[in-house]
Design a protein around this motif. Structure first.
Motif, PDB file in Angstrom:
ATOM      1  N   LEU A   1       7.140   3.667  60.547  1.00  0.00           N
ATOM      2  CA  LEU A   1       8.443   3.028  60.338  1.00  0.00           C
ATOM      3  C   LEU A   1       8.990   2.533  61.657  1.00  0.00           C
ATOM      4  O   LEU A   1       8.478   2.856  62.735  1.00  0.00           O
ATOM      5  CB  LEU A   1       9.430   3.979  59.646  1.00  0.00           C
ATOM      6  CG  LEU A   1       9.798   5.328  60.246  1.00  0.00           C
ATOM      7  CD1 LEU A   1      10.661   5.184  61.486  1.00  0.00           C
ATOM      8  CD2 LEU A   1      10.559   6.142  59.209  1.00  0.00           C
ATOM      9  N   ALA A   2      10.036   1.735  61.550  1.00  0.00           N
ATOM     10  CA  ALA A   2      10.699   1.220  62.752  1.00  0.00           C
ATOM     11  C   ALA A   2      12.147   0.897  62.408  1.00  0.00           C
ATOM     12  O   ALA A   2      12.506   0.706  61.242  1.00  0.00           O
ATOM     13  CB  ALA A   2       9.985  -0.019  63.265  1.00  0.00           C
ATOM     14  N   LEU A   3      12.960   0.884  63.452  1.00  0.00           N
ATOM     15  CA  LEU A   3      14.393   0.612  63.305  1.00  0.00           C
ATOM     16  C   LEU A   3      14.688  -0.807  63.778  1.00  0.00           C
ATOM     17  O   LEU A   3      14.094  -1.269  64.756  1.00  0.00           O
ATOM     18  CB  LEU A   3      15.206   1.610  64.153  1.00  0.00           C
ATOM     19  CG  LEU A   3      15.489   2.987  63.533  1.00  0.00           C
ATOM     20  CD1 LEU A   3      14.279   3.619  62.922  1.00  0.00           C
ATOM     21  CD2 LEU A   3      16.141   3.910  64.557  1.00  0.00           C
ATOM     22  N   GLY A   4      15.620  -1.446  63.097  1.00  0.00           N
ATOM     23  CA  GLY A   4      15.976  -2.808  63.492  1.00  0.00           C
ATOM     24  C   GLY A   4      17.477  -2.976  63.580  1.00  0.00           C
ATOM     25  O   GLY A   4      18.244  -2.174  63.038  1.00  0.00           O
ATOM     26  N   ASN A   5      17.864  -4.011  64.284  1.00  0.00           N
ATOM     27  CA  ASN A   5      19.284  -4.360  64.327  1.00  0.00           C
ATOM     28  C   ASN A   5      19.414  -5.820  64.680  1.00  0.00           C
ATOM     29  O   ASN A   5      18.500  -6.406  65.256  1.00  0.00           O
ATOM     30  CB  ASN A   5      20.035  -3.501  65.361  1.00  0.00           C
ATOM     31  CG  ASN A   5      19.657  -3.877  66.794  1.00  0.00           C
ATOM     32  OD1 ASN A   5      20.047  -4.930  67.292  1.00  0.00           O
ATOM     33  ND2 ASN A   5      18.883  -3.019  67.456  1.00  0.00           N
ATOM     34  N   LYS A   6      20.510  -6.401  64.299  1.00  0.00           N
ATOM     35  CA  LYS A   6      20.795  -7.779  64.712  1.00  0.00           C
ATOM     36  C   LYS A   6      22.304  -7.966  64.731  1.00  0.00           C
ATOM     37  O   LYS A   6      22.986  -7.667  63.767  1.00  0.00           O
ATOM     38  CB  LYS A   6      20.128  -8.771  63.749  1.00  0.00           C
ATOM     39  CG  LYS A   6      20.474 -10.245  63.992  1.00  0.00           C
ATOM     40  CD  LYS A   6      19.940 -10.777  65.308  1.00  0.00           C
ATOM     41  CE  LYS A   6      20.218 -12.263  65.529  1.00  0.00           C
ATOM     42  NZ  LYS A   6      21.626 -12.644  65.525  1.00  0.00           N
ATOM     43  N   TYR A   7      22.759  -8.462  65.884  1.00  0.00           N
ATOM     44  CA  TYR A   7      24.187  -8.749  66.041  1.00  0.00           C
ATOM     45  C   TYR A   7      24.516 -10.072  65.360  1.00  0.00           C
ATOM     46  O   TYR A   7      23.616 -10.837  65.013  1.00  0.00           O
ATOM     47  CB  TYR A   7      24.514  -8.851  67.542  1.00  0.00           C
ATOM     48  CG  TYR A   7      23.733  -9.983  68.140  1.00  0.00           C
ATOM     49  CD1 TYR A   7      22.412  -9.790  68.521  1.00  0.00           C
ATOM     50  CD2 TYR A   7      24.264 -11.264  68.187  1.00  0.00           C
ATOM     51  CE1 TYR A   7      21.645 -10.841  68.959  1.00  0.00           C
ATOM     52  CE2 TYR A   7      23.503 -12.314  68.627  1.00  0.00           C
ATOM     53  CZ  TYR A   7      22.194 -12.106  69.009  1.00  0.00           C
ATOM     54  OH  TYR A   7      21.434 -13.158  69.411  1.00  0.00           O
ATOM     55  N   SER A   8      25.784 -10.345  65.240  1.00  0.00           N
ATOM     56  CA  SER A   8      26.222 -11.692  64.872  1.00  0.00           C
ATOM     57  C   SER A   8      27.051 -12.209  66.032  1.00  0.00           C
ATOM     58  O   SER A   8      27.948 -11.536  66.528  1.00  0.00           O
ATOM     59  CB  SER A   8      27.068 -11.656  63.608  1.00  0.00           C
ATOM     60  OG  SER A   8      27.579 -12.949  63.335  1.00  0.00           O
ATOM     61  N   MET A   9      26.709 -13.404  66.474  1.00  0.00           N
ATOM     62  CA  MET A   9      27.256 -13.900  67.723  1.00  0.00           C
ATOM     63  C   MET A   9      28.763 -14.179  67.656  1.00  0.00           C
ATOM     64  O   MET A   9      29.272 -14.666  66.669  1.00  0.00           O
ATOM     65  CB  MET A   9      26.540 -15.192  68.100  1.00  0.00           C
ATOM     66  CG  MET A   9      26.385 -15.403  69.597  1.00  0.00           C
ATOM     67  SD  MET A   9      25.771 -17.051  69.945  1.00  0.00           S
ATOM     68  CE  MET A   9      24.204 -17.040  69.099  1.00  0.00           C
TER      69      MET A   9
END
Lengths: 168, 793
Positions: free
Chosen positions: B451-459
């Motif tokens: 498994l892996a963790l992800g993230n993404k901001y919103s600019m």
């Protein structure tokens, strides 16, 4: 070096699309997709890769799925062509169209017409198709948005509806 | 969330009926009277001088209406950050596919024939393809010799590195004292990871229709993301005012994934239209999409982590080289923002990051779903498993130990808010638990999970405006400028308006983007910002319209404004719902209108107009360290609009004889803040997973001396129906860590979804067969080779 002036004759071609007959003048090299879209206005026929790899341009010819971007238009002469525009009838949407809506199988929509027509060809051939058989059947119809999960779900659901209808 | 009647429900997509019946119109379907078709001649060399262009034979073909070359285009360069690109190459070409000349003709076929008759002489120049070589202090080739003299855009402010002439931006982060951190560490783990170019493959290729108007203004119909950014770029390039450029969203857009933010077809179309006075449609072929339509940025990442024996992270040092290709496009902004991928997940007391934007003579890159975070997380999430292995700890426990929590301070100094990653991790870990970490299957197949963790901001900054018109027939008409690229934005936005007015979405009419009519949305549907920003603007606009409605209604039913509410087209008094008046009744005159008199009624043909403005502002941060000052952070100062989080687990089968990898099962949990339309959240997650699997295992725009050798789906493999696990083996969980500013708590979610996929696959492969692949994609050749090396050594 390509020659500067190419001389050719446009051909008169009679095509039967969605139950109606159309007469068009076509260049001999024009693809069926191009003629359907540009000459006859069936813009539900989508061209994405223009090389027969993605299936967006799928239409049915006498019930068989073809990739219309790599088929010369004159080869469709005398055949019944079905595009997405001709799938719904006066009594309503086709079960596949309904299922694609209800199961959220549509995102950008560019692959959708070809996907639905391919699924129709598959189910018309085999209403008992398993999930694996449906996946195998769709392998030439690519989608970049959905991951196919909801597309396959929709086709499985439509299959059940079509079984009920066909047994009546 | 309780009490909501429209949001939070899987309302059927408003665009679905058009799309299943073939009625949906895209840019490629539009035709204007007198329209010509444009085609572009492109450089066959990665780096060359243009010594001469002979257009005479092409111009003499019947049906050719204009031929333009670099001589005809503005001397001025354009670009979103570095102004480094001419509309058509004027003297130098810098990649295979650089536009050199263009033709407008009566048909595509004639235009293509004319291209074949253009005679261009080149003098070849040495070219550079290797990112690390190009980054060096004395590179053998400098891609843009005049870079120090180029105009630089303001967003982001760019930092050139004088002794590295191919670098157009350096982004730095400094937090704590990284050297001290390494001294405290019990174990230091260092690795190098790379990612490759992948193409977005939106099914509708880039396209636009440009009309140069007789008064010097421009009208553009575009199948793109962000009509207002296009307007901004075109104004800059052609020296026009915003009011002189009208960009019309061509209704539906056949996929974006970040590729349709940059100008690709518009400037050349405009030049051809200026020359002919006629509308010119310019559409990329699929091959042009691969050579010149932008790709994801290839990264070279060196990551060095210091950890305590118990798994506590004490230091992280990352150096990243981002290959821009020949023109920077949105690359410098990605260089700035990619570090946020390293910011959002883990607590790290000491961190240092340097990210360089590096020119080469390869095709230009552009924004891609994830905007750099996917590549950064490829390194980090692979590295986390390596660390766990070396420390003899469980990979899930190692992550849990270091996770940021609500209220923590991240490595930019920002105070963390709305972080649902722990719950996502719990859900995925639990769901994967039943299966063993690794297992022998039949014959050559080995099974593993990872498994892996992800993230993404919103600019941020982002500005979004919405106008809501309440019509005399009770219809709620919403004007906004989001781009319908397939994500279903108009359905979710209609749900928000419907919720605010207590009606069903059938009563809401969405009006499509047109810079002449619909209100401002700064950067359009990019950076998963639409739901959050436009959604908030719509809520405010609805509230503004309702305030006006209540004012009129209060007078009519003799009640106080603050006691009024609205539902199903009727305004009523909360304490006594029998006191009510329908919206349509507000529009009925009770007496004749006398001049200048308004107030207690509006005419039947009138409309009530609500306006909402929403701005998400970032906190100022130090350009040398990327740190937000402590006092600013305490006051709520933030890096980005919000962070979306996702955790994915996969089970793979690996064939030890051939290196083939099959993804058998996917578990994906995503923190969406609040699922406004759960089924549509699932759509984003499933699609992100599919794109993530493709990027992990197959997708690579292969280049031979800068030339794309696999420019179509025949040999650039995207995921097909048989590559995805069966329906019962795709599990999706929606997690809600509400954002205090999100509409109903919601955050955007389109981009987060592919950020954890590739490292999850790599970790599963490691657990299956014990080999660690550090370069994407993990092709069967790579797996086979490493397995052979392992067996031999």
């Amino acid at each position: 070096m390509p020659c500067e002036e190419v001389t050719y004759m446009k051909q008169r071609l009679e095509l039967k699309v969605n139950g109606q007959t159309y007469e068009v003048l076509v260049d001999p090299w024009q693809s069926l997709a191009d003629v359907l879209r540009e000459e006859l206005g069936f813009t539900g026929v989508k061209v994405s890769c223009n090389s027969g790899n993605c299936g967006s341009c799928t239409v049915l010819l006498d019930g068989k799925a073809v990739k219309s971007c790599i088929m010369f238009a004159p080869l469709a002469k005398g055949k019944e062509i079905l595009t997405i525009e001709g799938l719904a009838t006066e009594s309503g949407l086709h079960p596949l169209q309904e299922a694609f809506i209800e199961h959220f199988a549509v995102q950008c929509g560019y692959c959708t017409p070809g996907m639905i027509l391919m699924a129709k060809a598959l189910l018309d051939e085999n209403l008992d198709a398993t999930e694996d058989e449906i996946r195998e059947g769709l392998v030439g119809n690519l989608c970049r948005c959905t991951g196919y999960v909801k597309i396959v779900e929709a086709i499985m659901a439509a299959k059940e509806k079509m079984k009920v209808t066909s047994s009546h | 969330m309780a009490g909501h009647s429209v949001v939070g429900k899987s309302i059927i997509r408003l665009d679905a009926l058009d799309k299943v019946t073939g009625k949906a119109k895209y840019c490629e379907d539009l035709k204007l009277p007198g329209m010509l078709y444009g085609k572009v001649l492109r450089s066959p060399y990665p780096h060359a001088h243009i010594t001469s262009i002979d257009t005479s034979r092409a111009e003499n073909i019947s049906g050719v209406r204009a031929v333009i070359t670099g001589r005809d285009v503005p001397e001025k360069r354009y670009g979103p950050s570095v102004f480094d690109q001419h509309t058509l190459a004027r003297r130098v070409v810098r990649y295979v596919g650089d536009p050199v000349a263009a033709v407008a003709a009566d048909s595509v076929e004639v235009a293509e024939r004319a291209l074949g008759l253009l005679k261009v002489e080149y003098e070849k120049l040495p070219a550079i393809f290797d990112i690390e070589e190009a980054w060096e202090k004395n590179p053998p080739v400098i891609v843009h010799r005049d870079l120090p003299k180029y105009e630089l855009g303001k967003f982001p402010p760019l930092r050139l590195v004088p002794d590295r002439p191919n670098v157009c931006h350096l982004r730095m982060l400094r937090h704590g004292d990284v050297e001290r951190g390494f001294k405290e560490a019990d174990l230091i783990v260092e690795n190098k990871f790379t990612t490759t170019r992948i193409q977005h493959c939106p099914f509708e290729p880039h396209g636009s229709i440009a009309q140069a108007e007789s008064d010097g203004s421009l009208t553009i119909w575009a199948g793109r993301q962000s009509i207002f950014l296009a307007r901004q770029y075109l104004c800059k390039l052609f020296d026009l005012l915003p009011s002189q450029v009208r960009v019309i969203a061509s209704h539906y857009i056949g996929g974006g994934f970040g590729s349709k933010v940059t100008l690709y077809t518009e400037p050349i179309g405009v030049m051809l239209s200026m020359k002919t006075g006629r509308p010119v449609k310019l559409t990329f072929s699929r091959e042009e999409m691969f050579s010149s339509g932008g790709t994801r940025i290839p990264f070279v990442i060196r990551i060095r982590d210091g950890v305590k024996k118990d798994g506590t992270l004490v230091a992280r040092d990352m150096e990243m080289l981002l290959g821009m290709g020949a023109y920077a496009g949105s690359g410098p902004l990605i260089t700035r923002n990619c570090i946020y991928g390293a910011v959002a997940t883990y607590r790290i007391p000491n961190a240092k990051i340097d990210a360089y934007a590096v020119y080469t003579n390869e095709p230009p890159v552009t924004s891609f779903r994830g905007f750099g975070s996917s590549q950064v997380l490829w390194a980090i999430e692979s590295q986390m498993d390596v660390i766990a292995e070396e420390l003899g700890l469980d990979a899930v426990e190692l992550r849990r130990k270091n996770l940021l929590e609500e209220g923590d301070t991240n490595i930019t100094g920002e105070i963390v808010h709305s972080i649902g990653i722990r719950e996502c991790l719990d859900k995925v870990a639990e769901s994967l638990e039943g299966s063993p970490k690794s297992k022998m299957e039949g014959g050559p197949w080995r099974r593993g999970k990872g498994l892996a963790l992800g993230n993404k901001y919103s600019m941020a900054p982002t500005a979004a405006v919405a106008i809501v018109k309440v019509k005399g027939d009770g219809t709620i008409e919403v004007h906004e400028s989001a781009d319908e690229i397939g994500q279903g934005c108009h359905t979710v936005l209609a749900q928000i308006a419907a919720e605010e007015f207590g009606v069903s979405v059938d009563e809401v009419k969405m009006v499509w983007g047109d810079t002449a009519f619909t209100p401002y949305f700064s950067r359009g549907s990019t950076s998963q910002r639409t739901t959050f920003n436009v959604g908030n603007a719509i809520r405010l606009a609805c509230q503004d319209a309702k305030r006006q409605i209540f004012e009129i209604a209060a007078e009519k039913v003799h009640a106080q404004i603050q006691d009024m509410d609205i539902k199903d087209g009727a305004i009523y008094v909360r304490s006594d719902p029998s006191q009510r008046i329908s919206v349509t009744e507000l529009f009925t005159s009770e007496r004749a209108l006398s001049p200048g008199e308004f107030g207690d009624y509006v005419e039947p043909s009138a409309e009530i107009l609500g306006k909402g403005v929403w701005v998400t502002r970032p906190a100022p941060s130090d350009p040398e360290t990327a740190q937000i000052p402590e006092n600013v952070a305490r006051m709520g100062g933030r890096l980005a609009g919000f962070f979306g989080y996702g955790v994915q687990g996969v089970e793979v089968l690996v064939n030890i004889e051939t290196g083939e990898v099959k993804v058998e099962k996917v578990v994906a949990a995503s923190d969406v803040g609040y699922p406004l339309n759960p089924k549509m959240c699932e759509q984003q997650i499933e699609g992100g997973v599919a794109m993530g699997i493709g990027s992990a295992l197959w997708e690579e725009v292969a280049l031979d001396k800068g030339k794309v050798v696999n420019p179509n789906f025949g040999n650039y493999k995207i995921v097909t129906s048989i590559n995805m696990p069966k329906i019962e083996n795709v599990k999706v969980f929606l997690v809600s860590a509400p954002h205090k500013e999100g509409p109903y708590g919601a955050k955007g979610t389109g981009e987060t979804q592919m950020t954890p996929t590739a490292p999850a696959v790599a970790n599963a492969i490691y657990n299956a067969v014990g080999v660690r692949i550090k370069d994407l994609p993990i092709t069967r050749e790579r797996v086979f080779r490493v397995l052979r090396e392992k067996a031999g050594g």
